[in-house]
Scaffold this motif. Structure first.
Motif, PDB file in Angstrom:
ATOM      1  N   GLY A  38      -1.358  17.208 -54.144  1.00  0.00           N
ATOM      2  CA  GLY A  38      -2.233  15.828 -54.490  1.00  0.00           C
ATOM      3  C   GLY A  38      -3.116  16.422 -54.559  1.00  0.00           C
ATOM      4  O   GLY A  38      -3.954  17.020 -54.666  1.00  0.00           O
ATOM      5  N   ALA A  39      -4.235  15.073 -53.818  1.00  0.00           N
ATOM      6  CA  ALA A  39      -5.948  15.315 -53.702  1.00  0.00           C
ATOM      7  C   ALA A  39      -6.641  16.566 -52.427  1.00  0.00           C
ATOM      8  O   ALA A  39      -6.993  16.587 -52.900  1.00  0.00           O
ATOM      9  N   LEU A  40      -5.517  16.470 -51.734  1.00  0.00           N
ATOM     10  CA  LEU A  40      -5.547  17.837 -50.898  1.00  0.00           C
ATOM     11  C   LEU A  40      -5.422  19.673 -51.638  1.00  0.00           C
ATOM     12  O   LEU A  40      -3.948  19.410 -52.277  1.00  0.00           O
ATOM     13  N   GLU A  41      -6.164  20.056 -51.762  1.00  0.00           N
ATOM     14  CA  GLU A  41      -6.228  21.732 -52.908  1.00  0.00           C
ATOM     15  C   GLU A  41      -6.758  22.592 -51.871  1.00  0.00           C
ATOM     16  O   GLU A  41      -6.536  23.577 -51.890  1.00  0.00           O
ATOM     17  N   GLY A  42      -6.578  22.503 -50.445  1.00  0.00           N
ATOM     18  CA  GLY A  42      -6.759  23.947 -49.177  1.00  0.00           C
ATOM     19  C   GLY A  42      -6.811  22.940 -47.865  1.00  0.00           C
ATOM     20  O   GLY A  42      -7.206  22.429 -47.569  1.00  0.00           O
ATOM     21  N   ARG A  60     -13.901  24.478 -56.936  1.00  0.00           N
ATOM     22  CA  ARG A  60     -14.586  23.719 -58.027  1.00  0.00           C
ATOM     23  C   ARG A  60     -15.303  23.195 -55.991  1.00  0.00           C
ATOM     24  O   ARG A  60     -15.396  23.118 -55.337  1.00  0.00           O
ATOM     25  N   ALA A  61     -16.208  21.446 -56.879  1.00  0.00           N
ATOM     26  CA  ALA A  61     -16.952  21.290 -56.093  1.00  0.00           C
ATOM     27  C   ALA A  61     -16.030  20.178 -55.416  1.00  0.00           C
ATOM     28  O   ALA A  61     -14.861  20.195 -56.060  1.00  0.00           O
ATOM     29  N   ALA A  62     -16.476  19.887 -54.047  1.00  0.00           N
ATOM     30  CA  ALA A  62     -15.613  18.918 -53.006  1.00  0.00           C
ATOM     31  C   ALA A  62     -16.086  19.001 -51.827  1.00  0.00           C
ATOM     32  O   ALA A  62     -17.129  18.658 -51.863  1.00  0.00           O
ATOM     33  N   GLU A  63     -15.244  17.796 -50.864  1.00  0.00           N
ATOM     34  CA  GLU A  63     -15.502  17.412 -49.874  1.00  0.00           C
ATOM     35  C   GLU A  63     -14.952  17.967 -49.117  1.00  0.00           C
ATOM     36  O   GLU A  63     -12.982  18.836 -49.388  1.00  0.00           O
ATOM     37  N   VAL A  64     -15.274  18.461 -47.997  1.00  0.00           N
ATOM     38  CA  VAL A  64     -14.506  19.832 -47.537  1.00  0.00           C
ATOM     39  C   VAL A  64     -14.985  19.195 -45.368  1.00  0.00           C
ATOM     40  O   VAL A  64     -15.885  18.450 -45.295  1.00  0.00           O
ATOM     41  N   ILE A  65     -13.262  18.971 -44.930  1.00  0.00           N
ATOM     42  CA  ILE A  65     -13.846  18.416 -43.675  1.00  0.00           C
ATOM     43  C   ILE A  65     -13.255  20.021 -42.453  1.00  0.00           C
ATOM     44  O   ILE A  65     -12.588  20.113 -42.965  1.00  0.00           O
ATOM     45  N   THR A  66     -13.948  19.479 -41.476  1.00  0.00           N
ATOM     46  CA  THR A  66     -13.913  20.761 -40.932  1.00  0.00           C
ATOM     47  C   THR A  66     -13.673  20.995 -39.707  1.00  0.00           C
ATOM     48  O   THR A  66     -14.356  19.886 -38.888  1.00  0.00           O
ATOM     49  N   TYR A  67     -12.878  20.917 -39.432  1.00  0.00           N
ATOM     50  CA  TYR A  67     -12.270  20.684 -37.545  1.00  0.00           C
ATOM     51  C   TYR A  67     -12.274  22.705 -36.710  1.00  0.00           C
ATOM     52  O   TYR A  67     -11.827  23.321 -37.041  1.00  0.00           O
ATOM     53  N   VAL A  68     -13.090  21.942 -35.717  1.00  0.00           N
ATOM     54  CA  VAL A  68     -13.218  23.039 -34.707  1.00  0.00           C
ATOM     55  C   VAL A  68     -12.818  23.314 -33.734  1.00  0.00           C
ATOM     56  O   VAL A  68     -12.956  22.071 -32.411  1.00  0.00           O
ATOM     57  N   GLN A 120     -10.267  17.562 -52.863  1.00  0.00           N
ATOM     58  CA  GLN A 120     -10.736  17.051 -54.908  1.00  0.00           C
ATOM     59  C   GLN A 120     -12.056  16.040 -54.990  1.00  0.00           C
ATOM     60  O   GLN A 120     -11.703  15.065 -54.216  1.00  0.00           O
ATOM     61  N   ALA A 121     -13.157  16.666 -55.537  1.00  0.00           N
ATOM     62  CA  ALA A 121     -13.982  15.838 -56.024  1.00  0.00           C
ATOM     63  C   ALA A 121     -13.502  14.429 -55.951  1.00  0.00           C
ATOM     64  O   ALA A 121     -12.754  14.202 -57.348  1.00  0.00           O
ATOM     65  N   SER A 122     -13.109  13.048 -56.195  1.00  0.00           N
ATOM     66  CA  SER A 122     -13.433  11.443 -57.211  1.00  0.00           C
ATOM     67  C   SER A 122     -14.106  11.644 -57.815  1.00  0.00           C
ATOM     68  O   SER A 122     -13.506  10.546 -58.407  1.00  0.00           O
ATOM     69  N   GLN A 123     -15.188  12.307 -58.095  1.00  0.00           N
ATOM     70  CA  GLN A 123     -16.248  12.119 -59.147  1.00  0.00           C
ATOM     71  C   GLN A 123     -17.132  13.660 -59.444  1.00  0.00           C
ATOM     72  O   GLN A 123     -16.616  14.704 -58.869  1.00  0.00           O
TER      73      GLN A 123
END
Length: 240
Positions: A38-42, A60-68, A120-123
């Motif tokens: 789905g929207a989860l690409e990595g 490509r362009a994306a939103e990234v959530i980083t968890y340390v 995935q970038a929604s826009q």
């Protein structure tokens, strides 16, 4: 229906300064997971030696959530300002093609363990932005704590994509259930530990996609940490 991705099936890349495990490797043809879920690409797990850097995602362009989870990583936000993310903190960042969120272990003696979730970038074009917050062990113990959401509910990070991300720390025997609305699916990732999902026993590094079921039911068999993403079903996301 459950789509299973065992830890040993992830792509593993080991270099002098880092190791990375990719749940959705780029060249994973034939599994149905080569472009994500789905929207989860990595979903990448990186272990960084002192001085090591999280390898580039290269998409490509994306939103990234980083968890340390362990250690501290450093980098720059989209405005070029220095930023640091410490253990227990989560960062949301909107990045363009070729850009990379924070991910350098600047410690001279300690290693770091970092998870990055690529959405995935929604826009087609999103304004570069970042925010990061700490979610304590107390907030995540025994419950599905909302880490990211489109509306920033309960103090969570705000994302543009139609995704809810949760984190939980579960003691042995603790049971949690997440209800799925119609047209929704979920991806579960075990950061650490062992848990039961339906008839499956999942261990550290295992992941599972849940579709068609109306709930995700998880029982910890030992001290366990999970990440759970509530998403549009893969077919729906692909048609957006």
């Amino acid at each position: 229906m459950i789509t299973l991705r065992r830890a040993t099936e992830r792509e593993h890349d080991r270099r002098r300064k880092y190791e990375v495990w990719r749940t959705f490797p780029h060249e994973d043809r034939g599994s149905g997971l080569d472009s994500g879920f789905g929207a989860l690409e990595g979903l990448n797990e990186s272990h960084l030696e002192p001085g090591g850097r999280v390898p580039s995602h290269g998409r490509r362009a994306a939103e990234v959530i980083t968890y340390v989870r362990e250690g501290t990583v450093a980098g720059e936000d989209p405005a070029g300002r220095s930023c640091r993310i410490h253990a227990g903190e989560f960062q949301q960042m909107t990045v363009g093609r070729g850009a990379q969120p924070a991910g350098t272990n600047t410690s001279r003696v300690e290693s770091a363990r970092v998870f990055q979730i690529w959405l995935q970038a929604s826009q087609s074009s999103l304004d570069p932005r970042q925010e990061h917050k700490r979610f304590s062990a107390a907030q995540r113990r025994g419950v599905l704590c909302v880490i990211a959401s489109p509306d920033g509910r309960k103090g969570s990070l705000r994302v543009h994509q139609d995704v809810l991300m949760h984190s939980a720390l579960l003691e042995p025997g603790v049971h949690v259930v997440h209800e799925l609305s119609r047209g929704r699916s979920a991806w579960l990732h075990l950061v650490e530990g062992e848990a039961v999902l339906g008839d499956l026993v999942l261990g550290t590094g295992d992941g599972a996609g849940v579709t068609t079921d109306r709930a995700v039911s998880i029982t910890a068999r030992e001290a366990t940490e999970i990440l759970l993403l509530d998403l549009c079903e893969p077919s729906a996301a692909a048609n957006e």
